[in-house]
Design a protein around this motif. Structure first.
Motif, short mmCIF file in Angstrom:
data_model
loop_
_atom_site.label_atom_id
_atom_site.label_comp_id
_atom_site.label_asym_id
_atom_site.label_seq_id
_atom_site.Cartn_x
_atom_site.Cartn_y
_atom_site.Cartn_z
N ASP A 38 -18.98 6.53 102.63
CA ASP A 38 -19.67 7.36 101.65
C ASP A 38 -18.70 7.69 100.52
OD1 ASP A 38 -22.08 7.53 103.12
OD2 ASP A 38 -21.25 9.13 104.35
N SER A 60 -19.93 8.72 109.33
CA SER A 60 -20.16 9.69 110.40
C SER A 60 -19.68 11.08 110.02
CB SER A 60 -19.44 9.24 111.67
OG SER A 60 -18.03 9.15 111.46
N SER A 119 -22.33 11.39 104.92
CA SER A 119 -23.69 11.21 104.40
C SER A 119 -23.98 12.34 103.43
CB SER A 119 -24.72 11.17 105.54
OG SER A 119 -24.50 10.06 106.38
N LEU A 144 -25.09 15.51 105.60
CA LEU A 144 -26.24 15.40 106.49
C LEU A 144 -25.79 14.94 107.87
CD1 LEU A 144 -28.70 13.89 103.89
CD2 LEU A 144 -28.95 16.11 105.00
N ARG A 145 -25.48 13.68 108.01
CA ARG A 145 -25.00 13.20 109.30
C ARG A 145 -23.71 13.91 109.73
NH1 ARG A 145 -23.50 6.88 110.73
NH2 ARG A 145 -22.76 7.26 112.87
N THR A 150 -22.88 16.99 109.18
CA THR A 150 -23.21 18.37 109.55
C THR A 150 -22.09 19.36 109.21
OG1 THR A 150 -22.45 18.18 111.86
CG2 THR A 150 -24.75 17.59 111.40
N ARG A 191 -27.69 19.60 109.73
CA ARG A 191 -27.69 18.79 108.51
C ARG A 191 -27.81 19.68 107.27
NH1 ARG A 191 -29.15 13.49 109.16
NH2 ARG A 191 -30.63 13.46 107.43
N ASN A 218 -32.84 20.06 108.94
CA ASN A 218 -32.98 19.69 110.35
C ASN A 218 -34.39 19.28 110.73
OD1 ASN A 218 -30.23 20.16 111.00
ND2 ASN A 218 -30.64 22.36 111.01
N ARG A 266 -34.51 13.47 111.22
CA ARG A 266 -33.25 12.96 111.73
C ARG A 266 -32.38 14.04 112.35
NH1 ARG A 266 -32.56 9.17 106.58
NH2 ARG A 266 -33.60 7.31 107.38
N GLY A 267 -32.84 15.28 112.28
CA GLY A 267 -32.05 16.37 112.82
C GLY A 267 -32.70 16.96 114.07
#
Length: 373
Positions: free
Chosen positions: A253, A288, A291, A307-308, A310, A335, A353, A357-358
């Protein structure tokens, strides 16, 4: 809670190479997309450089939201908040009161599309105009409407024909220091669009408040920069330099310094490289750990919501150069999507969340207020 970055995983461009003029990226072909490792980063810090801001204790401002995607402040310090999937526009006060202003007509929410960015006219006191970026049944588009008290006018399309997809719709909009509207778009998983200057996908666009190509654009079109995969964060520092977050695919990223007409390399490069056709990022992370979506500038640093990853990333800046990022609240809220500076100087951050995806928690989704000291 604060966790520090890991020098072995963060990829930072050496300080001597970071600035207004960036090194080029490498072109390795769309099928390989390798990135060269830049010079090693300095050791990770437990705290920001001297003089940088430090986050205080967060507090929940509003809970029970549904994928709050973007925030923009009105002149009275109240905020407009978009909900991606419900297509509702909310008004939230600094003390946490909220009002539902209504569902925006014409939104076709699916996947990562829906009601996304929001921006308030710099002359709102006179014109009462609000700008939205939304996914319709046929495209992504920029619209504007009036807000008079609690009453919304009908949306007026200003810029249409931005490619839409289940993923990578971009969606952040903001007025720049020049009074023009900047729009981030994604390549909707059609990677070739990012390198097609005739497409509005995979770009950062710059248009007038009426939606026309802004004077001074490099190609006589709405396109300001190209070669982007999916940009969801835009910010300017005190000197007017523009920055953007960008989602990588499998490896890196990015945060980029955005400059007129530059090509940021996707899909030929992911991260750093050596091909002079492409502009290198300021820094990259493993996907990881980031994001990165929303981006704000406040008190000498960029602040990016992961996001990913967190967590909230602080990236200290000095004259357009970055130093080692610091991670805060790793895993505390899940997220993180929107990050904006409030008129009072705090950060308002939204969780994401409920976006599919959360893992939603009691009270999700929420807006968190983080003071900066």
């Amino acid at each position: 809670m604060r966790t520090k970055g890991t020098s072995g995983s963060l990829r930072l461009l050496a300080a001597a190479a970071v600035g207004v003029v960036l090194l080029g990226g490498c072109g390795t072909g769309a099928t390989t997309r390798t990135a060269q490792t830049p010079p090693p980063a300095s050791p990770a810090r437990d705290s920001p450089p001297p003089g940088s801001a430090v986050p205080g204790t967060p507090r929940d401002l509003v809970t029970g939201l549904s994928v709050p995607w973007a925030i923009a402040f009105l002149p009275d310090k109240n905020a407009l908040v978009t909900e991606r999937d419900t297509a509702h526009l909310l008004r939230v006060t600094p003390d946490g009161k909220r009002a539902d202003l209504g569902r925006i007509p014409g939104v076709d929410a699916s996947g990562e599309g829906g009601l996304l960015g929001v921006a308030v006219s710099p002359s709102f006191d006179r014109d009462h105009l609000v700008y939205l970026y939304l996914t319709s049944s046929t495209d992504n588009r920029l619209v504007r409407l009036t807000l008079d008290g609690d009453r919304l006018g009908a949306p007026q399309p200003l810029l249409t024909g931005v490619p839409k997809g289940e993923n990578h719709n971009g969606g952040r909009i903001a007025f720049g220091p020049d009074g023009m509207i900047y729009i981030s778009t994604g390549e909707t998983y059609h990677r070739e669009l990012a390198q097609d200057r005739n497409s509005l996908g995979g770009k950062i666009l710059r248009v007038t408040p009426e939606g026309r190509p802004a004077p001074g654009n490099p190609f006589g079109s709405p396109v300001w920069t190209w070669g982007h995969r999916n940009v969801e964060g835009l910010a300017w520092d005190d000197a007017g330099r523009m920055y953007a977050t960008e989602f990588g695919q499998d490896r890196f990223d990015e945060i980029n310094l955005i400059q007129k007409g530059q090509n940021y390399g996707w899909p030929d490069v992911e991260g750093f490289g050596k091909d002079p056709r492409f502009t290198n990022p300021l820094l990259t992370w493993p996907v990881s750990e980031a994001s990165p979506s929303g981006l704000a500038y406040a008190k000498g640093s960029l602040w990016a919501g992961a996001l990913r990853g967190t967590r909230l990333w602080q990236i200290p800046l000095k004259n357009g150069k970055v130093s080692t990022p610091i991670a805060y609240f790793n895993g505390t809220y899940g997220r993180l999507r929107a990050v904006v500076r409030s008129p009072d100087g705090d950060l308002w951050v939204t969780t994401s969340n409920k976006d599919g995806r959360g893992t939603p928690r009691d009270g999700d989704d929420r807006i968190i207020v983080i003071p900066l000291h």
